[in-house]
Design a protein around this motif. Structure first.
Motif, PDB file in Angstrom:
ATOM      1  N   PHE A 459      -9.260  -1.245  35.097  1.00  0.00           N
ATOM      2  CA  PHE A 459      -7.657  -2.219  35.563  1.00  0.00           C
ATOM      3  C   PHE A 459      -8.324  -3.072  36.624  1.00  0.00           C
ATOM      4  CE2 PHE A 459      -4.807   0.642  33.573  1.00  0.00           C
ATOM      5  CZ  PHE A 459      -4.394   0.130  32.694  1.00  0.00           C
ATOM      6  N   ALA A 460      -8.308  -1.942  37.550  1.00  0.00           N
ATOM      7  CA  ALA A 460      -8.897  -2.828  38.953  1.00  0.00           C
ATOM      8  C   ALA A 460     -10.011  -3.946  39.043  1.00  0.00           C
ATOM      9  CB  ALA A 460      -9.438  -1.950  39.851  1.00  0.00           C
ATOM     10  N   GLU A 461     -11.064  -3.837  37.551  1.00  0.00           N
ATOM     11  CA  GLU A 461     -11.890  -4.694  37.555  1.00  0.00           C
ATOM     12  C   GLU A 461     -10.871  -6.046  36.387  1.00  0.00           C
ATOM     13  OE1 GLU A 461     -16.092  -4.849  35.337  1.00  0.00           O
ATOM     14  OE2 GLU A 461     -15.419  -3.636  35.483  1.00  0.00           O
ATOM     15  N   PHE A 462     -10.042  -5.441  35.264  1.00  0.00           N
ATOM     16  CA  PHE A 462      -9.044  -6.684  34.972  1.00  0.00           C
ATOM     17  C   PHE A 462      -8.540  -7.361  36.493  1.00  0.00           C
ATOM     18  CE2 PHE A 462      -5.187  -7.945  33.219  1.00  0.00           C
ATOM     19  CZ  PHE A 462      -5.771  -8.842  32.463  1.00  0.00           C
ATOM     20  N   GLU A 463      -7.889  -6.399  37.123  1.00  0.00           N
ATOM     21  CA  GLU A 463      -7.569  -7.616  38.257  1.00  0.00           C
ATOM     22  C   GLU A 463      -8.004  -8.514  39.081  1.00  0.00           C
ATOM     23  OE1 GLU A 463      -3.754  -5.735  40.320  1.00  0.00           O
ATOM     24  OE2 GLU A 463      -4.474  -4.071  40.112  1.00  0.00           O
ATOM     25  N   ARG A 464      -9.532  -7.703  39.740  1.00  0.00           N
ATOM     26  CA  ARG A 464     -10.292  -8.566  40.232  1.00  0.00           C
ATOM     27  C   ARG A 464     -10.533 -10.189  39.810  1.00  0.00           C
ATOM     28  NH1 ARG A 464     -16.557  -6.712  42.341  1.00  0.00           N
ATOM     29  NH2 ARG A 464     -16.774  -7.075  39.796  1.00  0.00           N
ATOM     30  N   LYS A 465     -11.338  -9.904  38.658  1.00  0.00           N
ATOM     31  CA  LYS A 465     -11.931 -10.753  37.675  1.00  0.00           C
ATOM     32  C   LYS A 465     -10.454 -12.203  37.601  1.00  0.00           C
ATOM     33  CE  LYS A 465     -14.553 -11.244  33.420  1.00  0.00           C
ATOM     34  NZ  LYS A 465     -14.914 -12.266  34.504  1.00  0.00           N
ATOM     35  N   ILE A 466      -9.680 -11.521  36.808  1.00  0.00           N
ATOM     36  CA  ILE A 466      -8.177 -12.644  36.753  1.00  0.00           C
ATOM     37  C   ILE A 466      -7.575 -13.914  37.806  1.00  0.00           C
ATOM     38  CG2 ILE A 466      -7.102 -11.322  34.311  1.00  0.00           C
ATOM     39  CD1 ILE A 466      -5.192 -10.597  36.106  1.00  0.00           C
ATOM     40  N   HIS A 467      -7.927 -12.711  38.749  1.00  0.00           N
ATOM     41  CA  HIS A 467      -7.631 -12.599  40.429  1.00  0.00           C
ATOM     42  C   HIS A 467      -8.907 -14.044  40.622  1.00  0.00           C
ATOM     43  CE1 HIS A 467      -4.540 -10.578  40.873  1.00  0.00           C
ATOM     44  NE2 HIS A 467      -3.984 -11.009  41.578  1.00  0.00           N
ATOM     45  N   ALA A 468      -9.772 -13.783  40.267  1.00  0.00           N
ATOM     46  CA  ALA A 468     -11.009 -14.464  41.113  1.00  0.00           C
ATOM     47  C   ALA A 468     -11.250 -16.070  40.422  1.00  0.00           C
ATOM     48  CB  ALA A 468     -11.735 -13.833  40.745  1.00  0.00           C
ATOM     49  N   GLU A 469     -10.779 -15.512  38.267  1.00  0.00           N
ATOM     50  CA  GLU A 469     -10.770 -17.012  38.053  1.00  0.00           C
ATOM     51  C   GLU A 469      -9.515 -17.687  38.074  1.00  0.00           C
ATOM     52  OE1 GLU A 469     -10.865 -16.066  33.599  1.00  0.00           O
ATOM     53  OE2 GLU A 469     -12.492 -15.515  34.405  1.00  0.00           O
ATOM     54  N   ALA A 470      -8.733 -17.331  38.787  1.00  0.00           N
ATOM     55  CA  ALA A 470      -7.157 -18.282  38.861  1.00  0.00           C
ATOM     56  C   ALA A 470      -7.392 -18.963  40.224  1.00  0.00           C
ATOM     57  CB  ALA A 470      -6.043 -17.435  38.938  1.00  0.00           C
ATOM     58  N   GLU A 471      -7.909 -18.295  41.830  1.00  0.00           N
ATOM     59  CA  GLU A 471      -8.464 -18.356  42.730  1.00  0.00           C
ATOM     60  C   GLU A 471      -9.896 -19.956  42.438  1.00  0.00           C
ATOM     61  OE1 GLU A 471      -7.373 -15.075  45.636  1.00  0.00           O
ATOM     62  OE2 GLU A 471      -9.935 -15.024  44.539  1.00  0.00           O
ATOM     63  N   GLY A 472     -10.539 -19.476  41.237  1.00  0.00           N
ATOM     64  CA  GLY A 472     -11.166 -21.239  41.388  1.00  0.00           C
ATOM     65  C   GLY A 472     -11.102 -22.099  40.038  1.00  0.00           C
ATOM     66  N   GLY A 473      -9.875 -21.761  40.601  1.00  0.00           N
ATOM     67  CA  GLY A 473      -8.882 -23.366  39.346  1.00  0.00           C
ATOM     68  C   GLY A 473      -8.925 -22.804  37.653  1.00  0.00           C
TER      69      GLY A 473
END
Length: 596
Positions: A459-473
């Motif tokens: 779950f934590a890895e999923f959260e990190r990835k989707i936030h990082a992608e959103a922060e990257g546009g």
């Protein structure tokens, strides 16, 4: 179902230790209203002198303690009988008063930050008694780089209510609006799938029931997938907005800041778990062989792989087993534990209208309380020691710390409860020679590892990835969320698990994804507990002394510091690696006993 009044007094918690009766509660309520008025008079004066600041800190501390007691009494009275209208009103009034207190104190942090650091340090040096609050004041100062001007802070505060909207919308969809189909259970009875029934149905020995329950639940979420993707996207954007507004480098950094946790810890956790995935894959392979499956599907993951065990453990026996199992924690710990269990800290049995489940609730200056709905089962024995772990953590923190530092943070909240469960499992495995009982305990512990360490890390890895992608546009569409989640699920569960198409959309039903990087704390707390348990069993008294000091620490320092003093450095990946090694040892024990 017995009425509340028919439950023997010795099995009901003694809330009279907080307030003797309703009249005493009402008097305390009126007293707090007067204190709130006095606290408002400090506005604009906190920087005047050290004496004024000390007076404010002491009065606000006393107000917080009184508010906690008022709320604890009200909510526990309501939990005794959730249909009682008078207790419903009490809880509502207590909540309203706490909101009024928070509102009355909202000026404090900006005013303290407005005091020049050298002037504040002079206050601390020259004002006797103020140094007690140094850590609390330092914590306010730590926020300085991320605190904005007064108008900007006011604007963010106004936006806070809007920021809660995605989580509130998800909650309404998930708890009020979504409807699930029916499924026939093992006996052919038609049951509507509900959140409460879902887990039990997935534990069914009938594979058809498991499969149809799994498919039926996700069919309902699939109908709302785009809407649920929009709500989760709103939460992600909310997290990013507040992080950027407060000048953090990322949403993850902002979420870790309150506990003073570096981003490296999050990264270390995930890297260490990835190193340990072969051990999880080995366990999944063992499950597949034990269940005699050609294919192990995600709907099989909760099916027990051990023969049914019926162990009746009446509550008095559970109390004795708990004391025996926790003996490695020392005479003082066991003495306090026994005192609490025999002094009506615990509300033991179910009654009509009583809140379901179990919890521990602390009342500073009194003692902790525990709510159970005890049934004579092994699972309920584990629940008892789990909740008493929380209670004992509260007891030692409250006994040692002033109120301002008495409440431990969520980061360490599950450590003491998990240590207790691990010690109980160790004790039972040594005590019981019966193969079936040993297998049951091993299965219980292995599933704790799978769900609390590996699943929460995923779950934590999923959260990190989707936030990082959103922060990257990159916008988090339903398709992209499902792709990321499906890939992670396949990676974590390995080649012996069929990653059913339904599991790709599991993200759509997880409420913790609306709690801003919360889930990693389960995995880190669980890992810390395993390391502490091993040290206690191997080193004895020195490790116990360090552990009791940790339990006594409250929030007097940051959680990583308190854990380090207890002998666990969570800034390093080693405790996670050690937990995974313990998991592997349990897998080996089960392999030997099952011989499959």
């Amino acid at each position: 179902m017995p009425e509340r009044a028919s439950v023997p007094e010795e099995h009901r918690w003694r809330l009279e230790d907080i307030f003797a009766d309703q009249d005493a509660w009402e008097r305390a309520f009126r007293e707090l209203e007067e204190v709130i008025t006095r606290l408002q008079a400090f506005q604009g004066k906190l920087g005047a002198s050290g004496a004024v600041l000390l007076d404010f800190m002491q009065q606000s501390e006393q107000a917080g303690q009184k508010a906690d007691a008022l709320y604890a009494y009200a909510h526990m009275r309501l939990d005794e009988d959730t249909a009682h209208p008078g207790h419903q009103a009490m809880q509502a009034r207590a909540l309203n008063l706490m909101v009024r207190l928070d509102s009355a104190l909202s000026y404090a942090t900006p005013e303290i930050l407005a005091i020049p650091p050298d002037r504040l340090e002079a206050f601390l040096r020259e004002t006797r008694g103020l140094d007690l609050y140094r850590h609390a004041l330092d914590e306010i100062q730590r926020k300085r780089p991320h605190t904005l001007s007064e108008p900007e802070e006011h604007l963010l505060a106004m936006a806070g209510e809007v920021g809660h909207a995605p989580g509130q919308i998800f909650q309404m969809i998930n708890e009020a609006d979504i409807r699930f189909p029916t499924v026939k259970d093992e006996d052919g009875r038609e049951l509507e799938i509900t959140h409460a029934r879902y887990g039990r149905l997935l534990e069914s020995r009938d594979r058809r029931v498991r499969r149809e329950t799994f498919q039926g639940l996700y069919a309902s979420y699939r109908k709302l997938l785009n809407t649920l993707a929009a709500t989760l996207t709103g939460q992600i954007r909310r997290n990013i907005f507040f992080a950027r507004a407060r000048k953090f480098g990322s949403a993850l950094e902002a979420a870790l800041f309150p506990d003073n946790v570096p981003v490296d810890l999050y990264t270390n956790l995930l890297e260490a778990v990835h190193e340990g995935l072969p051990t999880l894959h080995r366990y999944i392979g063992l499950r597949k062989r034990a269940l005699r499956l050609d294919e192990h599907h995600m709907y099989d993951v909760y099916a027990t792989i051990v023969p049914e065990v019926r162990v009746r453990i009446p509550y008095p026996e559970a109390v004795e087993l708990a004391a025996e199992a926790l003996a490695p924690l020392g005479e003082e710990y066991v003495r306090v534990l026994r005192h609490g269990l025999h002094s009506r800290w615990v509300d033991v049995y179910e009654n009509r209208g009583k809140r379901s489940g179990a919890y521990s609730s602390g009342v500073y200056g009194v003692h902790p309380y525990v709510l159970l709905n005890y049934q004579d089962t092994l699972d309920n024995l584990f629940t008892l020691v789990h909740e008493m772990g929380h209670a004992m953590h509260t007891y030692f923190s409250d006994r040692t710390q002033p109120y301002v530092y008495s409440q431990y943070t969520i980061f360490v909240a599950e450590v003491a409860s998990t240590v207790n469960e691990a010690l109980l499992a160790h004790h039972l495995l040594q005590r019981w020679n019966d193969r079936a009982r040993k297998l049951y305990v091993l299965n219980h512990q292995l599933d704790n590892f799978r769900t609390t360490l590996f699943r929460q890390a995923m779950f934590a890895e999923f959260e990190r990835k989707i936030h990082a992608e959103a922060e990257g546009g990159q916008p988090p569409t339903a398709e992209r969320l499902s792709e990321v989640y499906g890939d992670l699920n396949a990676t974590y569960y390995g080649p012996d698990m069929v990653s059913d198409d339904e599991i790709r959309i599991e993200w759509s039903r997880i409420p913790h994804f609306y709690m801003n990087f919360y889930v990693y704390k389960y995995a880190t707390g669980f890992s810390a507990a395993q390391a502490l348990t091993r040290r206690i069993l191997e080193e004895g008294r020195p490790a116990v002394d360090d552990y009791l000091a940790f339990l006594s620490g409250g929030s007097s320092d940051y959680p990583l510091v308190l854990l380090r003093r207890a002998g666990v450095d969570m800034a390093s990946p080693e405790p996670v690696r050690q937990a995974i090694r313990s998991f592997g040892e349990l897998v080996e024990q089960m392999e030997r006993l099952l011989q499959v």
